[in-house]
Every structure is written in structure tokens, then in C-alpha cells.
Scaffold this motif. Structure first.
Motif, PDB file in Angstrom:
ATOM      1  N   MET A 104       0.832  -1.200   0.000  1.00  0.00           N
ATOM      2  CA  MET A 104       0.000   0.000   0.000  1.00  0.00           C
ATOM      3  C   MET A 104       0.876   1.263   0.000  1.00  0.00           C
ATOM      4  SD  MET A 104      -3.238   1.044   2.461  1.00  0.00           S
ATOM      5  CE  MET A 104      -3.222  -0.587   3.126  1.00  0.00           C
ATOM      6  N   VAL A 105       1.897   1.270   0.845  1.00  0.00           N
ATOM      7  CA  VAL A 105       2.789   2.433   0.917  1.00  0.00           C
ATOM      8  C   VAL A 105       3.533   2.618  -0.405  1.00  0.00           C
ATOM      9  CG1 VAL A 105       4.868   3.338   2.018  1.00  0.00           C
ATOM     10  CG2 VAL A 105       3.044   2.393   3.426  1.00  0.00           C
ATOM     11  N   LEU A 106       4.056   1.529  -0.965  1.00  0.00           N
ATOM     12  CA  LEU A 106       4.765   1.623  -2.248  1.00  0.00           C
ATOM     13  C   LEU A 106       3.848   2.068  -3.376  1.00  0.00           C
ATOM     14  CD1 LEU A 106       7.088  -1.511  -2.055  1.00  0.00           C
ATOM     15  CD2 LEU A 106       7.755   0.886  -1.847  1.00  0.00           C
ATOM     16  N   SER A 107       2.603   1.637  -3.347  1.00  0.00           N
ATOM     17  CA  SER A 107       1.638   2.061  -4.370  1.00  0.00           C
ATOM     18  C   SER A 107       1.292   3.536  -4.234  1.00  0.00           C
ATOM     19  CB  SER A 107       0.355   1.237  -4.279  1.00  0.00           C
ATOM     20  OG  SER A 107       0.604  -0.094  -4.605  1.00  0.00           O
ATOM     21  N   ARG A 108       1.078   3.986  -3.021  1.00  0.00           N
ATOM     22  CA  ARG A 108       0.712   5.404  -2.792  1.00  0.00           C
ATOM     23  C   ARG A 108       1.848   6.351  -3.149  1.00  0.00           C
ATOM     24  NH1 ARG A 108      -2.372   4.891   2.997  1.00  0.00           N
ATOM     25  NH2 ARG A 108      -4.278   3.975   2.163  1.00  0.00           N
ATOM     26  N   THR A 109       3.086   5.918  -2.917  1.00  0.00           N
ATOM     27  CA  THR A 109       4.225   6.786  -3.216  1.00  0.00           C
ATOM     28  C   THR A 109       4.657   6.707  -4.671  1.00  0.00           C
ATOM     29  OG1 THR A 109       5.731   5.058  -2.436  1.00  0.00           O
ATOM     30  CG2 THR A 109       5.129   6.782  -0.861  1.00  0.00           C
ATOM     31  N   GLY A 110       4.059   5.780  -5.425  1.00  0.00           N
ATOM     32  CA  GLY A 110       4.342   5.713  -6.856  1.00  0.00           C
ATOM     33  C   GLY A 110       5.431   4.736  -7.236  1.00  0.00           C
ATOM     34  N   HIS A 115       4.120  -2.996 -11.867  1.00  0.00           N
ATOM     35  CA  HIS A 115       5.369  -2.512 -12.459  1.00  0.00           C
ATOM     36  C   HIS A 115       6.115  -1.777 -11.359  1.00  0.00           C
ATOM     37  CE1 HIS A 115       4.603  -3.267 -16.694  1.00  0.00           C
ATOM     38  NE2 HIS A 115       3.393  -2.742 -16.577  1.00  0.00           N
ATOM     39  N   PHE A 116       7.437  -1.904 -11.348  1.00  0.00           N
ATOM     40  CA  PHE A 116       8.240  -1.124 -10.411  1.00  0.00           C
ATOM     41  C   PHE A 116       8.549   0.198 -11.085  1.00  0.00           C
ATOM     42  CE2 PHE A 116      12.148  -0.140  -8.016  1.00  0.00           C
ATOM     43  CZ  PHE A 116      11.607  -0.222  -6.750  1.00  0.00           C
TER      44      PHE A 116
END
Length: 125
Positions: free
Chosen positions: A9-15, A30-31
């Protein structure tokens, strides 16, 4: 399991993680590196500036120390003016002369000739 969900969730929100639109399950990502485009633009612009500086010389060659000296003098002028919209800012070497010299050498755009005055950069044909 909750920890991993929070990380996603954190990685998704920060892009840093972006959902794949073509994945049928929707659980593929995708990273990503947010803001990497600006860095690429600055490196490309600085590469163009260094190469144009070399092309302007008579034999399409320049001492590496001269590029570093030019970059330092432009940086000093920029600090004196304290303005972010001058032409000097656009021509500055954003990440320092050594970084950009390594960039054009690594890209195979110039070759290095050893001279008594120091390394000479000659534009490849």
C-alpha cells in the motif's frame, strides 16, 4: 501478511509500484521511479551542452579540465545572481563535471587522448 499488505500500500501510494493494466488478475505491478523523467531530461540536456562545447572547437576536441573549469565559473555566476530562470542555469552541468564527462565517455561519444596538459576529449565521428 498484514505487514506485506502495508508495504504494498505504501509503495503504491508513493508511486514506486504501479498496477499493470493488462494483467487479468490485477495483482501484477510494475516497479517505478517517480520523478525519473526530470533526471533523464537534465542528464540529456547537460550531455548536449558538453557536446556542443566540444563541437565549437576547431578540431572538435577539448581538455577535460577546461570543461570542469567552465562548469565551475558558470556555477559561481549562478550563485551571484541567485536567479533560477537565467540562461546560465540551463547550461550548467547539473550533477557536476566528472559525472557528465563519465557519461559522454561511457556512451562512446568521445574518446580520451592522453596529453601532457591532461586528458583530451575528442569527438567520435
Amino acid at each position: 501478511s498484514d505487514y506485506l499488505e502495508n508495504v504494498f500500500m505504501v509503495l503504491s501510494r508513493t508511486g514506486f509500484l504501479v498496477r499493470k493494466t493488462d494483467a487479468p488478475s490485477g495483482a501484477s505491478f510494475h516497479f517505478s521511479f517517480p520523478g525519473i523523467g526530470k533526471i533523464g531530461e537534465r542528464i540529456t540536456e547537460a550531455r548536449r551542452n558538453v557536446l556542443s562545447r566540444i563541437k565549437r572547437n576547431r578540431y572538435k576536441e577539448i581538455l577535460a579540465s577546461e570543461i570542469a573549469r567552465t562548469a565551475l565559473s558558470k556555477e559561481r555566476k549562478k550563485r551571484k545572481r541567485k536567479s533560477s530562470s537565467t540562461k546560465t542555469d540551463k547550461q550548467a552541468l547539473f550533477y557536476g563535471a566528472p559525472f557528465h564527462l563519465d557519461d559522454i565517455i561511457g556512451a562512446g561519444l568521445v574518446r580520451i587522448l592522453k596529453t601532457p596538459a591532461g586528458p583530451l576529449l575528442k569527438l567520435n565521428d
